[in-house]
Design a protein around this motif. Structure first.
Motif, PDB file in Angstrom:
ATOM      1  N   PHE A 140       0.534  -1.377  -0.075  1.00  0.00           N
ATOM      2  CA  PHE A 140      -0.143  -0.533  -0.144  1.00  0.00           C
ATOM      3  C   PHE A 140       0.776   1.075  -0.025  1.00  0.00           C
ATOM      4  N   GLU A 141       2.085   1.347   0.650  1.00  0.00           N
ATOM      5  CA  GLU A 141       3.025   2.103   0.772  1.00  0.00           C
ATOM      6  C   GLU A 141       3.712   2.457  -0.663  1.00  0.00           C
ATOM      7  N   GLN A 142       4.031   1.599  -0.883  1.00  0.00           N
ATOM      8  CA  GLN A 142       4.265   1.900  -2.592  1.00  0.00           C
ATOM      9  C   GLN A 142       3.531   2.319  -3.520  1.00  0.00           C
ATOM     10  N   ASP A 143       2.113   2.370  -3.598  1.00  0.00           N
ATOM     11  CA  ASP A 143       1.251   3.127  -4.023  1.00  0.00           C
ATOM     12  C   ASP A 143       1.298   4.069  -4.666  1.00  0.00           C
ATOM     13  N   ASP A 144       2.342   4.872  -4.841  1.00  0.00           N
ATOM     14  CA  ASP A 144       1.922   6.398  -4.482  1.00  0.00           C
ATOM     15  C   ASP A 144       1.796   7.234  -5.473  1.00  0.00           C
ATOM     16  N   TYR A 145       1.169   8.449  -5.268  1.00  0.00           N
ATOM     17  CA  TYR A 145       0.972   8.981  -6.524  1.00  0.00           C
ATOM     18  C   TYR A 145       1.784   9.340  -8.020  1.00  0.00           C
ATOM     19  N   TYR A 146       2.549   9.097  -8.115  1.00  0.00           N
ATOM     20  CA  TYR A 146       3.351   9.770  -9.005  1.00  0.00           C
ATOM     21  C   TYR A 146       3.386  10.783  -9.593  1.00  0.00           C
ATOM     22  N   LEU A 147       2.296  10.603 -10.739  1.00  0.00           N
ATOM     23  CA  LEU A 147       2.213  11.658 -11.689  1.00  0.00           C
ATOM     24  C   LEU A 147       1.047  13.002 -11.238  1.00  0.00           C
ATOM     25  N   LYS A 148       0.886  12.656  -9.812  1.00  0.00           N
ATOM     26  CA  LYS A 148       0.123  13.550  -9.477  1.00  0.00           C
ATOM     27  C   LYS A 148      -0.289  14.882  -9.118  1.00  0.00           C
ATOM     28  N   PRO A 149       1.552  15.522  -8.922  1.00  0.00           N
ATOM     29  CA  PRO A 149       2.273  16.906  -8.846  1.00  0.00           C
ATOM     30  C   PRO A 149       2.019  17.604 -10.716  1.00  0.00           C
ATOM     31  N   TYR A 150       2.405  16.610 -11.322  1.00  0.00           N
ATOM     32  CA  TYR A 150       2.879  16.598 -12.819  1.00  0.00           C
ATOM     33  C   TYR A 150       1.857  17.279 -12.686  1.00  0.00           C
ATOM     34  N   LEU A 151       0.460  16.034 -12.457  1.00  0.00           N
ATOM     35  CA  LEU A 151      -1.035  16.410 -14.002  1.00  0.00           C
ATOM     36  C   LEU A 151      -1.278  18.192 -12.829  1.00  0.00           C
ATOM     37  N   GLU A 152      -0.971  18.229 -11.956  1.00  0.00           N
ATOM     38  CA  GLU A 152      -2.000  19.308 -11.350  1.00  0.00           C
ATOM     39  C   GLU A 152      -1.320  20.266 -11.658  1.00  0.00           C
ATOM     40  N   GLU A 153      -0.214  20.700 -12.256  1.00  0.00           N
ATOM     41  CA  GLU A 153       0.701  21.479 -12.817  1.00  0.00           C
ATOM     42  C   GLU A 153      -0.039  21.631 -13.999  1.00  0.00           C
ATOM     43  N   VAL A 154      -0.188  20.611 -15.070  1.00  0.00           N
ATOM     44  CA  VAL A 154      -0.689  21.014 -16.011  1.00  0.00           C
ATOM     45  C   VAL A 154      -1.427  21.410 -15.940  1.00  0.00           C
ATOM     46  N   GLU A 155      -2.399  20.835 -15.117  1.00  0.00           N
ATOM     47  CA  GLU A 155      -4.388  20.974 -15.213  1.00  0.00           C
ATOM     48  C   GLU A 155      -4.003  22.405 -15.016  1.00  0.00           C
ATOM     49  N   ARG A 156      -2.584  22.989 -14.255  1.00  0.00           N
ATOM     50  CA  ARG A 156      -2.929  24.993 -13.613  1.00  0.00           C
ATOM     51  C   ARG A 156      -2.684  25.155 -14.758  1.00  0.00           C
ATOM     52  N   GLU A 157      -1.631  24.695 -15.866  1.00  0.00           N
ATOM     53  CA  GLU A 157      -1.649  25.886 -17.319  1.00  0.00           C
ATOM     54  C   GLU A 157      -2.215  26.254 -18.225  1.00  0.00           C
ATOM     55  N   PHE A 158      -3.186  24.806 -18.133  1.00  0.00           N
ATOM     56  CA  PHE A 158      -4.175  24.880 -19.252  1.00  0.00           C
ATOM     57  C   PHE A 158      -4.827  25.882 -18.683  1.00  0.00           C
ATOM     58  N   LYS A 159      -5.340  26.033 -17.126  1.00  0.00           N
ATOM     59  CA  LYS A 159      -6.196  26.906 -17.028  1.00  0.00           C
ATOM     60  C   LYS A 159      -5.827  28.254 -17.194  1.00  0.00           C
ATOM     61  N   GLU A 160      -4.705  28.691 -17.307  1.00  0.00           N
ATOM     62  CA  GLU A 160      -3.994  29.455 -17.254  1.00  0.00           C
ATOM     63  C   GLU A 160      -4.617  30.057 -18.480  1.00  0.00           C
ATOM     64  N   ARG A 161      -3.638  28.785 -19.487  1.00  0.00           N
ATOM     65  CA  ARG A 161      -4.194  29.202 -20.725  1.00  0.00           C
ATOM     66  C   ARG A 161      -5.545  29.492 -21.104  1.00  0.00           C
ATOM     67  N   GLU A 162      -6.801  28.800 -20.489  1.00  0.00           N
ATOM     68  CA  GLU A 162      -8.026  28.968 -21.211  1.00  0.00           C
ATOM     69  C   GLU A 162      -8.149  30.804 -20.904  1.00  0.00           C
ATOM     70  N   GLU A 163      -7.728  31.176 -20.060  1.00  0.00           N
ATOM     71  CA  GLU A 163      -8.219  32.792 -18.524  1.00  0.00           C
ATOM     72  C   GLU A 163      -7.656  33.097 -19.466  1.00  0.00           C
ATOM     73  N   TRP A 164      -6.513  32.738 -20.021  1.00  0.00           N
ATOM     74  CA  TRP A 164      -6.215  34.329 -20.956  1.00  0.00           C
ATOM     75  C   TRP A 164      -6.726  34.377 -22.481  1.00  0.00           C
ATOM     76  N   ARG A 165      -7.130  33.334 -23.286  1.00  0.00           N
ATOM     77  CA  ARG A 165      -8.178  33.104 -24.311  1.00  0.00           C
ATOM     78  C   ARG A 165      -9.542  33.728 -24.467  1.00  0.00           C
ATOM     79  N   LYS A 166      -9.446  33.751 -22.349  1.00  0.00           N
ATOM     80  CA  LYS A 166     -10.966  34.372 -22.814  1.00  0.00           C
ATOM     81  C   LYS A 166     -11.478  35.754 -22.683  1.00  0.00           C
ATOM     82  N   THR A 167      -9.485  36.625 -22.374  1.00  0.00           N
ATOM     83  CA  THR A 167      -9.656  37.645 -22.454  1.00  0.00           C
ATOM     84  C   THR A 167      -9.148  38.228 -23.069  1.00  0.00           C
TER      85      THR A 167
END
Lengths: 103, 447
Positions: free
Chosen positions: A76-103
């Motif tokens: 159970f301990e070895q089953d870590d969320y290795y991709l999670k921080p990177y996914l979150e950062e990519v998500e934030r970047e996509f959101k930022e692009r969306e925000e800028w596209r709207k304005t």
């Protein structure tokens, strides 16, 4: 039903949907604007190697129709969320692009 | 004329969209008011805030420029980290702790500002130019980019092709300049401004962060077109830890002859002797004067170079070959010498004559006066350009003492022909050759 992502379809509207249907992507449930792929690209090299090893080993075991010996099972301990921080950062970047596209 | 060679990167530039539509032109209302009266530039002001020197000039013009320069140029690299400053310059504007690359680009563009990074042998600097009313909204991006870069591994590796491109578009003169420094100084000042080919792609994120952590310790902040208080305010927000260790002393090693043979019709040769350092401004100015007296290129497109000491080396004023002087002054050493570009069959004679001139030239008062005219023009022209002024103030604040233009020109006037003769007296030669090396005499043949 497949959700249409991506700027291509938004630009082309109805035509985009048509092209997307023909390209076969939605036939096997793949998304064009795949945050997952962006995040995978950013993994550090050692994590990528471990992941590839696990995938190849899983395919081998599936083909042979056997399981790993009990001592090599993932705990159970070895089953870590290795991709999670990177996914979150990519998500934030996509959101930022969306925000800028709207304005 | 810049005192040291450097390479510039424009990280983020605003795009100006201009539409010349007849209807739009007609719609512009021409104002009948007289133009705003010209307000002269104010005096240079300097002060020290924490570990930062601040220099500023209020130009009373529409553009403001703010710059941070660190004493962290290519001379501070090590054998294993060569080219890290090149990558730092390329990576300027990538993700920081406070903003992503995309966000940074868009925000700077929104303000109509330009963010650029300049790297030299002894310094690296980040500059932002914007309209006066916008500069205070973008200076936080400058601080972020200069001090808070994160160097995400995928962003760094995505930009290695840009470093490769820069290397491949270097003109022969630039490659020769790097070579003569390597011949003269070996390490330290001898490290190139450009990354070596074998290091491209090997500058990892940790290497860049480590270099920044170890070398971005003291800074010079320069504000042009803003009140001194604004520049001081910006400098006080930087938290620099100080304690910059002195760089290893530059040691001039004469007698080296570095050659790079390429498939070229021309031979490019650089001959140099050790020059004065910036620690004595008068001697450094004398070196710059020797450079002008030896020879400068034509100021006119397709024109003939003005008469100079090296004109005798060339024979008649032949447009197929060129020999000009060059000089570079660093904080503890320098180079003065000759740059030659000639077809292979003429380069032997030109090189031998130029070496003689470099070793035994005597400058008359007339040579000195002519050289002073050229140097004063160069200094004044650089002072007029916004970026040139920023660079002069920043580099001098880091390595010496910035002077207002009038004092720079007075310093030039105070140098005599004897001072110029002292610069070249008894120096030992170093040599670098690039291009068609077949006919170029070796250093030990130049007796």
């Amino acid at each position: 039903m497949v959700k249409i992502h991506g700027h291509v379809s938004q630009l082309l509207g109805a035509i985009g949907v048509d092209i997307l249907d023909k390209s076969g992507f939605n036939a096997i449930e793949l998304k064009l604007n795949n945050r997952f792929i962006y995040a995978l690209r950013r993994l550090p090299a050692n994590v990528v190697d471990e992941r590839n090893f696990r995938i190849i080993r899983a395919m081998q075991l599936s083909m042979q129709k056997i399981y790993l010996p009990k001592e090599e099972w993932l705990t159970f301990e070895q089953d870590d969320y290795y991709l999670k921080p990177y996914l979150e950062e990519v998500e934030r970047e996509f959101k930022e692009r969306e925000e800028w596209r709207k304005t | 004329m810049a005192l040291q060679p450097y390479a510039r990167n424009v990280a983020l530039q605003s795009k100006q969209h201009v539409r010349y539509l007849a209807s739009a032109a007609a719609a512009i209302k021409r104002s009948n008011e007289p133009p705003a009266p010209f307000v002269a530039r104010e005096t240079l002001k300097t002060s020290k805030v924490g570990n930062t020197t601040v220099a500023s000039i209020e130009t009373n013009q529409a553009i403001s420029r703010l710059a941070i320069y660190f004493r962290a140029g290519s001379r501070f690299e090590t054998d294993q980290t060569q080219g890290v400053v090149h990558m730092l310059r390329i990576c300027a504007g990538l993700g920081t702790g406070g903003a992503s690359h995309f966000g940074l680009t868009r925000n700077v563009e929104l303000a109509g500002a330009n963010l650029s990074c300049t790297a030299g042998r002894e310094f690296i600097g980040y500059t932002i130019d914007a309209a006066r009313d916008k500069i205070s909204s973008v200076d936080k991006f400058l601080q972020d980019v200069a001090m808070n870069q994160v160097f995400k591994p995928w962003e760094v590796s995505d930009n290695v092709p840009r470093a490769r491109l820069e290397r491949s578009i270097r003109p022969p003169e630039a490659r020769l300049m790097e070579q003569i420094h390597k011949a003269a100084f070996r390490k330290g000042l001898g490290y190139s401004l450009y990354s070596p080919k074998w290091m491209l792609g090997n500058h990892k994120s940790e290497m860049l962060s480590k270099f920044v952590k170890e070398n971005f310790l003291e800074a010079a902040v320069v504000g042009v077109g803003m009140p001194h208080e604004q520049a001081v305010d910006f400098a006080s927000r930087l938290n620099l830890s100080g304690g910059q260790k002195a760089s290893t002393l530059a040691k001039y090693n004469p007698g080296a002859d570095l050659r790079k043979e390429t498939n070229d019709r021309l031979a490019y040769v650089a001959l140099a002797v050790q020059g004065p350092s910036l620690s004595d401004p008068k001697k450094a100015t004398a070196a710059a004067l020797v450079h002008r007296a030896l020879g400068t290129p034509s100021r006119v497109c397709h024109g003939l170079a003005p008469n100079s000491k090296l004109t005798t080396a060339l024979g008649d004023n032949d447009v197929k070959a060129a020999a000009v002087g060059f000089s570079a002054s660093y904080s503890d050493s320098g180079l003065v010498g000759v740059y030659i570009a000639a077809p292979a069959k003429r380069v032997d004679a030109i090189t031998r004559k130029s070496a003689d001139i470099l070793r035994s030239a005597k400058f008359s008062a007339q040579d000195a006066t002519r050289a002073k005219g050229i140097l004063k023009g160069d200094l004044a022209l650089e002072d007029e350009t916004g970026q040139g002024l920023v660079e002069y103030l920043a580099v001098q604040s880091l390595l010496g003492k910035p002077l207002p233009l009038s004092e720079q020109l007075a310093l030039v006037d105070s140098v005599t022909a004897e001072d110029m003769n002292a610069v070249l007296s008894g120096g030992k030669l170093s040599m670098a050759v690039f291009g068609n090396v077949s006919n170029v005499p070796y250093l030990d043949e130049l007796k």
